[in-house]
Design a protein around this motif. Structure first.
Motif, PDB file in Angstrom:
ATOM      1  N   ARG A  15       0.922  -1.150   0.086  1.00 26.53           N
ATOM      2  CA  ARG A  15       0.101   0.178  -0.047  1.00 26.53           C
ATOM      3  C   ARG A  15       0.902   1.233   0.072  1.00 26.53           C
ATOM      4  NH1 ARG A  15      -4.353   0.213   4.627  1.00 26.53           N
ATOM      5  NH2 ARG A  15      -5.946  -0.325   3.118  1.00 26.53           N
ATOM      6  N   ARG A  16       1.921   1.201   0.743  1.00 26.13           N
ATOM      7  CA  ARG A  16       2.971   2.539   1.086  1.00 26.13           C
ATOM      8  C   ARG A  16       3.702   2.620  -0.404  1.00 26.13           C
ATOM      9  NH1 ARG A  16       5.262  -0.438   5.304  1.00 26.13           N
ATOM     10  NH2 ARG A  16       7.425  -0.935   4.893  1.00 26.13           N
ATOM     11  N   ARG A  17       3.926   1.702  -1.210  1.00 23.26           N
ATOM     12  CA  ARG A  17       4.918   1.634  -2.278  1.00 23.26           C
ATOM     13  C   ARG A  17       4.197   2.121  -3.591  1.00 23.26           C
ATOM     14  NH1 ARG A  17       9.739  -1.239  -1.374  1.00 23.26           N
ATOM     15  NH2 ARG A  17       9.980  -1.240   0.835  1.00 23.26           N
ATOM     16  N   ARG A  18       4.846   3.140  -4.275  1.00 25.24           N
ATOM     17  CA  ARG A  18       4.332   3.288  -5.804  1.00 25.24           C
ATOM     18  C   ARG A  18       4.571   2.573  -6.733  1.00 25.24           C
ATOM     19  NH1 ARG A  18       3.681   9.874  -5.620  1.00 25.24           N
ATOM     20  NH2 ARG A  18       2.506  10.079  -3.649  1.00 25.24           N
ATOM     21  N   ASP A  47      -7.737 -15.020  -2.092  1.00 22.46           N
ATOM     22  CA  ASP A  47      -8.534 -14.163  -1.364  1.00 22.46           C
ATOM     23  C   ASP A  47      -9.280 -12.879  -2.089  1.00 22.46           C
ATOM     24  OD1 ASP A  47      -8.729 -16.051   0.221  1.00 22.46           O
ATOM     25  OD2 ASP A  47      -6.947 -15.024   1.824  1.00 22.46           O
ATOM     26  N   ARG A  48      -8.978 -12.754  -3.149  1.00 20.65           N
ATOM     27  CA  ARG A  48      -9.429 -11.610  -4.193  1.00 20.65           C
ATOM     28  C   ARG A  48      -8.902 -10.086  -3.739  1.00 20.65           C
ATOM     29  NH1 ARG A  48     -15.767 -13.222  -5.787  1.00 20.65           N
ATOM     30  NH2 ARG A  48     -15.137 -15.127  -7.000  1.00 20.65           N
ATOM     31  N   VAL A  49      -7.677 -10.348  -3.131  1.00 17.46           N
ATOM     32  CA  VAL A  49      -7.118  -8.942  -2.841  1.00 17.46           C
ATOM     33  C   VAL A  49      -6.724  -8.375  -4.124  1.00 17.46           C
ATOM     34  CG1 VAL A  49      -5.323  -7.777  -1.425  1.00 17.46           C
ATOM     35  CG2 VAL A  49      -6.497  -9.392  -0.394  1.00 17.46           C
ATOM     36  N   PRO A  50      -6.690  -7.300  -4.419  1.00 13.01           N
ATOM     37  CA  PRO A  50      -6.289  -6.855  -5.895  1.00 13.01           C
ATOM     38  C   PRO A  50      -5.038  -6.803  -6.084  1.00 13.01           C
ATOM     39  CG  PRO A  50      -7.210  -5.053  -4.786  1.00 13.01           C
ATOM     40  CD  PRO A  50      -7.459  -6.101  -4.015  1.00 13.01           C
ATOM     41  N   ILE A  51      -4.021  -7.642  -5.930  1.00 11.80           N
ATOM     42  CA  ILE A  51      -2.476  -7.635  -6.127  1.00 11.80           C
ATOM     43  C   ILE A  51      -2.263  -7.984  -7.477  1.00 11.80           C
ATOM     44  CG2 ILE A  51      -0.214  -8.452  -5.335  1.00 11.80           C
ATOM     45  CD1 ILE A  51      -1.654  -8.930  -2.732  1.00 11.80           C
ATOM     46  N   ARG A  52      -1.369  -7.151  -8.367  1.00  9.56           N
ATOM     47  CA  ARG A  52      -1.053  -7.361  -9.726  1.00  9.56           C
ATOM     48  C   ARG A  52       0.507  -7.871  -9.661  1.00  9.56           C
ATOM     49  NH1 ARG A  52      -1.039  -3.641 -12.863  1.00  9.56           N
ATOM     50  NH2 ARG A  52      -1.475  -1.989 -11.405  1.00  9.56           N
ATOM     51  N   GLY A  53       1.154  -8.650 -10.592  1.00  8.61           N
ATOM     52  CA  GLY A  53       2.340  -8.899 -10.654  1.00  8.61           C
ATOM     53  C   GLY A  53       2.819 -10.367 -10.569  1.00  8.61           C
ATOM     54  N   GLU A  54       4.167 -10.628 -10.492  1.00 12.31           N
ATOM     55  CA  GLU A  54       4.787 -11.916 -10.706  1.00 12.31           C
ATOM     56  C   GLU A  54       5.903 -11.929 -10.227  1.00 12.31           C
ATOM     57  OE1 GLU A  54       6.043 -12.986 -14.889  1.00 12.31           O
ATOM     58  OE2 GLU A  54       4.316 -11.692 -15.097  1.00 12.31           O
ATOM     59  N   GLY A  56       9.881 -12.414  -9.508  1.00 13.96           N
ATOM     60  CA  GLY A  56      10.861 -11.930 -10.383  1.00 13.96           C
ATOM     61  C   GLY A  56      10.940 -10.469 -10.881  1.00 13.96           C
ATOM     62  N   ILE A  57       9.476 -10.179 -10.962  1.00 12.88           N
ATOM     63  CA  ILE A  57       9.163  -8.652 -11.368  1.00 12.88           C
ATOM     64  C   ILE A  57       8.802  -7.604 -10.376  1.00 12.88           C
ATOM     65  CG2 ILE A  57       7.504  -7.291 -13.077  1.00 12.88           C
ATOM     66  CD1 ILE A  57       7.777  -9.773 -14.990  1.00 12.88           C
ATOM     67  N   GLY A  58       8.035  -8.269  -9.307  1.00 13.43           N
ATOM     68  CA  GLY A  58       7.402  -7.260  -8.544  1.00 13.43           C
ATOM     69  C   GLY A  58       5.826  -7.554  -8.391  1.00 13.43           C
ATOM     70  N   TYR A  59       5.325  -6.811  -7.216  1.00 11.92           N
ATOM     71  CA  TYR A  59       3.894  -6.828  -7.085  1.00 11.92           C
ATOM     72  C   TYR A  59       3.335  -5.399  -6.506  1.00 11.92           C
ATOM     73  CZ  TYR A  59       4.580 -11.903  -6.451  1.00 11.92           C
ATOM     74  OH  TYR A  59       4.906 -13.125  -6.852  1.00 11.92           O
ATOM     75  N   VAL A  60       2.103  -5.177  -7.251  1.00 10.60           N
ATOM     76  CA  VAL A  60       1.552  -3.949  -6.946  1.00 10.60           C
ATOM     77  C   VAL A  60       0.163  -4.136  -6.394  1.00 10.60           C
ATOM     78  CG1 VAL A  60       2.760  -2.488  -8.425  1.00 10.60           C
ATOM     79  CG2 VAL A  60       0.935  -3.459  -9.029  1.00 10.60           C
ATOM     80  N   LEU A  61      -0.368  -3.147  -5.390  1.00 11.61           N
ATOM     81  CA  LEU A  61      -1.498  -3.292  -4.956  1.00 11.61           C
ATOM     82  C   LEU A  61      -2.649  -2.290  -5.646  1.00 11.61           C
ATOM     83  CD1 LEU A  61      -3.687  -4.363  -2.787  1.00 11.61           C
ATOM     84  CD2 LEU A  61      -2.924  -2.726  -1.260  1.00 11.61           C
ATOM     85  N   ASP A  62      -3.506  -2.711  -6.336  1.00  7.47           N
ATOM     86  CA  ASP A  62      -4.335  -1.794  -6.973  1.00  7.47           C
ATOM     87  C   ASP A  62      -5.316  -0.673  -6.091  1.00  7.47           C
ATOM     88  OD1 ASP A  62      -4.028  -2.768  -9.556  1.00  7.47           O
ATOM     89  OD2 ASP A  62      -5.748  -4.189  -9.448  1.00  7.47           O
ATOM     90  N   GLY A  63      -5.206   0.460  -6.670  1.00  7.71           N
ATOM     91  CA  GLY A  63      -6.110   1.529  -5.949  1.00  7.71           C
ATOM     92  C   GLY A  63      -7.479   1.268  -5.431  1.00  7.71           C
TER      93      GLY A  63
END
Length: 237
Positions: A15-18, A47-54, A56-63
């Motif tokens: 959440r705190r990373r862009r 659990d349907r938390v909107p996390i995108r990524g994979e 080796g690349i990294g993950y982000v949390l959708d707004g």
């Protein structure tokens, strides 16, 4: 660390990373193995938390994702209490009331096992000094003007008592041990100035709004402060 706590903290890290955050970075912060973080993220996604990524690349949390207010850690409550103590000792009356209300609201929603952290926190703000200067201006309205980018007309006294009429663009309030300062762009001086709230002789909140975005003005102010510090003869090298 319990898995439920770790899942919550993973969401907080995202959440705190862009930018995308790798599992290794999360693992280092949470003192866990990358394999554990991969499993946890897979569970969050399931659990349907909107996390995108994979991997080796990294993950982000959708707004737009939010969690219930009960999901607070002991350290987060400690941080809130430390700030609230400081404000209740040094803030203007409106902020003191707001800090007290905040503590009451947190106490009404946190789980029972965290209540001792709120009532008897480990940290403590230093006692406020007895000679804090009284504000002449209405600080609640100053904060409203800052948020609305409203101008203020004031008569200001310097340290020698000389008065000047100013129109200022307030961008922030700086809280010190004994005084409060309004950080603003001054139309008279054509630059950023700091106005002690106890030296204001009179004031008027204007309907006029200043056009430059406040965030841009604050960034410029910070840049100028940094430049002034680096020019000081006694600045560390």
């Amino acid at each position: 660390m319990r898995r439920a706590d770790r899942l919550f903290r993973i969401i907080q890290v995202l959440r705190r990373r862009r930018r995308p955050v790798t599992a290794n970075e999360i693992a280092e912060e949470l003192e866990a193995s990358p394999r554990t973080i991969y499993r946890d993220i897979a569970q969050l996604m399931a659990d349907r938390v909107p996390i995108r990524g994979e991997a080796g690349i990294g993950y982000v949390l959708d707004g737009g994702f939010d969690m219930p207010p009960l999901m607070l850690t002991a350290d987060e409550i400690e941080a809130v209490m430390l700030g609230a103590q400081w404000v209740m000792g040094r803030g203007d009356p409106a902020l003191k009331r707001a800090a007290s209300d905040l503590v009451a609201k947190i106490g009404a929603v946190i789980p029972e096992h965290l209540r001792p952290v709120l009532m008897e926190p480990a940290g403590a703000a230093p006692p406020a000094l007895s000679d804090i200067r009284e504000d002449v201006i209405d600080m609640a309205r100053v904060r409203t003007a800052i948020r609305a980018q409203g101008k203020i007309r004031l008569v200001y006294r310097d340290e020698k008592g000389a008065e000047t009429a100013r129109v200022i663009w307030p961008i922030a309030v700086s809280y010190w041990e004994r005084v409060r300062l309004i950080v603003a762009w001054c139309e008279l001086r054509r630059g950023f100035r700091h106005f002690r709230t106890d030296r204001i002789a009179s004031y008027e909140f204007l309907e006029t709004r200043y056009a430059p975005p406040r965030a841009r003005l604050k960034a410029q102010w910070h840049k100028e402060l940094l430049a002034q510090q680096t020019r000081r003869p006694d600045a560390p090298t």
